[in-house]
Design a protein around this motif. Sequence first.
Motif, mmCIF file in Angstrom:
data_model
loop_
_atom_site.group_PDB
_atom_site.id
_atom_site.type_symbol
_atom_site.label_atom_id
_atom_site.label_comp_id
_atom_site.label_asym_id
_atom_site.label_seq_id
_atom_site.Cartn_x
_atom_site.Cartn_y
_atom_site.Cartn_z
ATOM 1 N N PHE B 213 0.914 -1.139 -0.028
ATOM 2 C CA PHE B 213 0.013 0.033 0.091
ATOM 3 C C PHE B 213 0.770 1.327 -0.003
ATOM 4 N N LYS B 216 2.073 2.221 -3.315
ATOM 5 C CA LYS B 216 1.037 2.991 -4.183
ATOM 6 C C LYS B 216 1.115 4.249 -3.833
ATOM 7 N N VAL B 217 1.201 4.711 -2.451
ATOM 8 C CA VAL B 217 1.223 6.258 -1.959
ATOM 9 C C VAL B 217 2.525 6.619 -2.625
ATOM 10 N N ALA B 220 1.955 7.395 -6.154
ATOM 11 C CA ALA B 220 1.007 8.777 -6.229
ATOM 12 C C ALA B 220 1.621 10.082 -6.055
ATOM 13 N N LEU B 221 2.560 10.185 -5.045
ATOM 14 C CA LEU B 221 3.455 11.202 -4.664
ATOM 15 C C LEU B 221 4.201 11.749 -5.744
ATOM 16 N N LEU B 223 4.242 10.768 -8.783
ATOM 17 C CA LEU B 223 3.742 11.175 -10.270
ATOM 18 C C LEU B 223 3.268 12.587 -10.076
ATOM 19 N N ASP B 278 0.040 -1.502 -11.343
ATOM 20 C CA ASP B 278 -0.861 -1.816 -12.394
ATOM 21 C C ASP B 278 -0.375 -0.584 -13.502
ATOM 22 N N LEU B 281 -3.470 1.329 -15.439
ATOM 23 C CA LEU B 281 -4.211 2.240 -14.901
ATOM 24 C C LEU B 281 -3.353 3.475 -15.326
ATOM 25 N N LEU B 282 -1.950 3.456 -14.918
ATOM 26 C CA LEU B 282 -1.061 4.399 -14.779
ATOM 27 C C LEU B 282 -0.944 4.981 -16.376
ATOM 28 N N ILE B 285 -3.948 6.948 -16.833
ATOM 29 C CA ILE B 285 -4.145 8.400 -16.203
ATOM 30 C C ILE B 285 -3.138 9.387 -17.183
ATOM 31 N N ILE C 101 -5.121 10.837 -8.108
ATOM 32 C CA ILE C 101 -4.137 9.833 -8.499
ATOM 33 C C ILE C 101 -3.906 8.720 -7.306
ATOM 34 N N LEU C 102 -4.011 9.216 -5.907
ATOM 35 C CA LEU C 102 -3.819 8.399 -4.939
ATOM 36 C C LEU C 102 -5.100 7.360 -4.782
ATOM 37 N N LEU C 104 -7.345 6.760 -7.087
ATOM 38 C CA LEU C 104 -7.312 5.722 -8.254
ATOM 39 C C LEU C 104 -6.161 4.581 -8.196
ATOM 40 N N ILE C 105 -5.091 4.854 -7.767
ATOM 41 C CA ILE C 105 -4.117 3.831 -7.739
ATOM 42 C C ILE C 105 -4.228 2.930 -6.443
ATOM 43 N N THR C 106 -4.924 3.510 -5.347
ATOM 44 C CA THR C 106 -5.080 2.653 -3.980
ATOM 45 C C THR C 106 -6.267 1.807 -4.194
ATOM 46 N N ILE C 108 -8.210 0.917 -6.979
ATOM 47 C CA ILE C 108 -8.565 0.262 -8.181
ATOM 48 C C ILE C 108 -7.401 -0.876 -8.277
#
Lengths: 113, 510, 108
Positions: B213, B216-217, B220-221, B223, B278, B281-282, B285, C101-102, C104-106, C108
Amino acid sequence: MLNNLPFIVVVILMALGLYALLFKRNLIKIVMGIHVLGSGVDLFLIELGYRTGGIAPIFTMAPRLEMVLPTPQALTLTSIVINLAVVALMLSFIILIYQHYGSIDSKKRRLKG
Amino acid sequence: MILLEHVPLLLIAIPLLTAFATPVLGKVNSFLRNFWIITALISTELMGIWLGHDVLKNGIRVYTLGAKLPGLTSPVGFPIRIILEVDAMNAFIAMIVISIALISFIYCMRFMEWSRNLDKFYTLLLLLLTGMMGLTLTGDFFNMFVFFEIVSISSAGLIAFYVHRGEALEAAFKYMVISSIGALMVLFAVGLLYAQYNLLNMAAIADSIQNSFVDKVVVALLLSAFLLKAGSVPVHMWKPDVYGEAPVPVVVLLITSSLVSLFILFRITFTVFGLIIDTALLGWILAVLGILSIFLGVTMALIQSNLKRLIGYSAIAEIGYVLLGLGSGLIGFPSLSEFGVKAISGGIFHIMNDALDLSLLFLVVGTIIHITGKRDMNQLGGLARHQPSLALLFLIGMSAISGLPPFNGFASKLMIYESVYRFNPFLTIVGVLGSIVMLAIFVKVFVVTFLGIPRRKDIKEVPESMLAMMGILALFIIVIGLFPNLFVDNLITPACQALIHPEKYVEAVL
Amino acid sequence: MSLMLITGVGFWDPLAFLAGFLILLLISYIIRSMGEESYGKGIQLEAFFSGDIPPGKGIHVGNLYWGFSDALRGYYKKVVALHTGIVNDYVAWFVALMAIILILITLI
């Protein structure tokens, strides 16, 4: 609970910083927000480096040779210095902006659209 | 070769040392200072080409500071150490950065000669170059953060260079707020990675990543921070402000720095997290953000009258094309079809073309502002009568940026369109429409500024060195446009292969 | 070695394009040189406004594409209003992007 207290403080600091950045219109308060946010991140790095019963990596007078790796502290020092430079630069911008615009309200802006 | 081993470090060290030698030499003599800077930059350029040639021939080159090998002398695990890792992609971006910087510096020599603070100006400009080179060549996350901040601080100082203009200060303040938040988010993400893996090296993290997890955070940060720095929609708003107010040679370097952050973005998504996360998905986006950037960039550029702001908005659209190409390539990663590879190489090709086209347009606009003193295009007119060569250069730049054949923008956009079409036709349609509107905008700009009846009589002459630099850029645009496959085969394909094979990047360090 | 760029579906040969372009340029030059030579002296500067008095100020070439921006008036009103230029809003957009983005990523 008590072990996680530093992380809770980190979250509170970062939330406060973001709050100032999002809702405070005074430019100096925006800079304060950035600094509080930066302090939160710094505290996070410091907290990562904490080991219970760890020994500071100073070779003279060390009781044992197993010491804590000082990487997070080194990272934090760098980050503190960078934060200082950022804040100093932004405050000097604010002084000059006040001379030109006569106001430090973020809504008094000329660049838009 | 001993020297070749140290070239990756020298590419960062030479601009850094030159930056701090500049004020001292400026005290002696301004000619000596300029000569010193140009010599240093030309040697950096030659070294960059040498390094690129070597990397293309012999594979990835790793430079370890303070040890013979990256993995030596550690009690447990992979050590924390400063590592520079250069593969074909890094070398390609580094060559673009130095070439654009060299051109912008020589342009500066005459463009800024009225200023009394040139020593400080060149110091900051060289520091900005140092930061960009560091961002390009670094192999670990913490140095990435440090160089990110060097780029932010030095470019904020440069944006506020016209300190007598309140708008320039405002733009610099906004840029500084935005980019320091981005940098803090990068630092937070680096801290999260360090907390999990005890590692800071990109290749080592790529090897041991878990897709938890927290990872993934982190994605996101990182990106969002690098999208912010690259200026994609919806965090593009600093871009027209900054590009509209900074001195033109600085804007050219800022464009390069946003392309460098795009490169870091793709290094992170493909190399570090590519095999775990994944990617579909990226990729979606990024592709959707690219489409939004194209659409919003061109429609907002249409209603601008300030020339620099206008090109600033079209720069957002150009970033959108790169995001579109590489994002739709990322959708199928790591099991890429042939179209996926083409989309990625088209995106990488477009990074180079962007740098050239936007730099040429900004330098021409800077020259217009230099000789007339006006930045609003409605106060200009009939410049082609006085400056036919400037009109020709602008024509080349605008044809290239709006993707007219046979210029370089067409080749890369064609690659992006034809491969993205296989993923989703709608994405291509928006891209083509964006190109058409872009052409319409620049036709208007050309007509307003260069054709018609001259409005002003007091037009200065264009210095030859500035004209020569724009000429070199135009020459590159035409040569790449006429022989695109030479560049694609020799530069773009190795870079693309380096990006889509993260395991090689990892192997070189471990 | 061929000089063609393979682009996913098709190919692109700039030199062939350039040759065709030059031939077309030559043809159009020939057609142009067959035109009336005396035309154009002193006439071309004035715009033709169907006999009305031409509007001197107000409309200039910078107003090109006013139809486009007028047709999209609703869109432009919204989008220009979004570009407020206030630094707090810039930060808000960044936080919003990060949050989206957070999520969506976490999730899905």
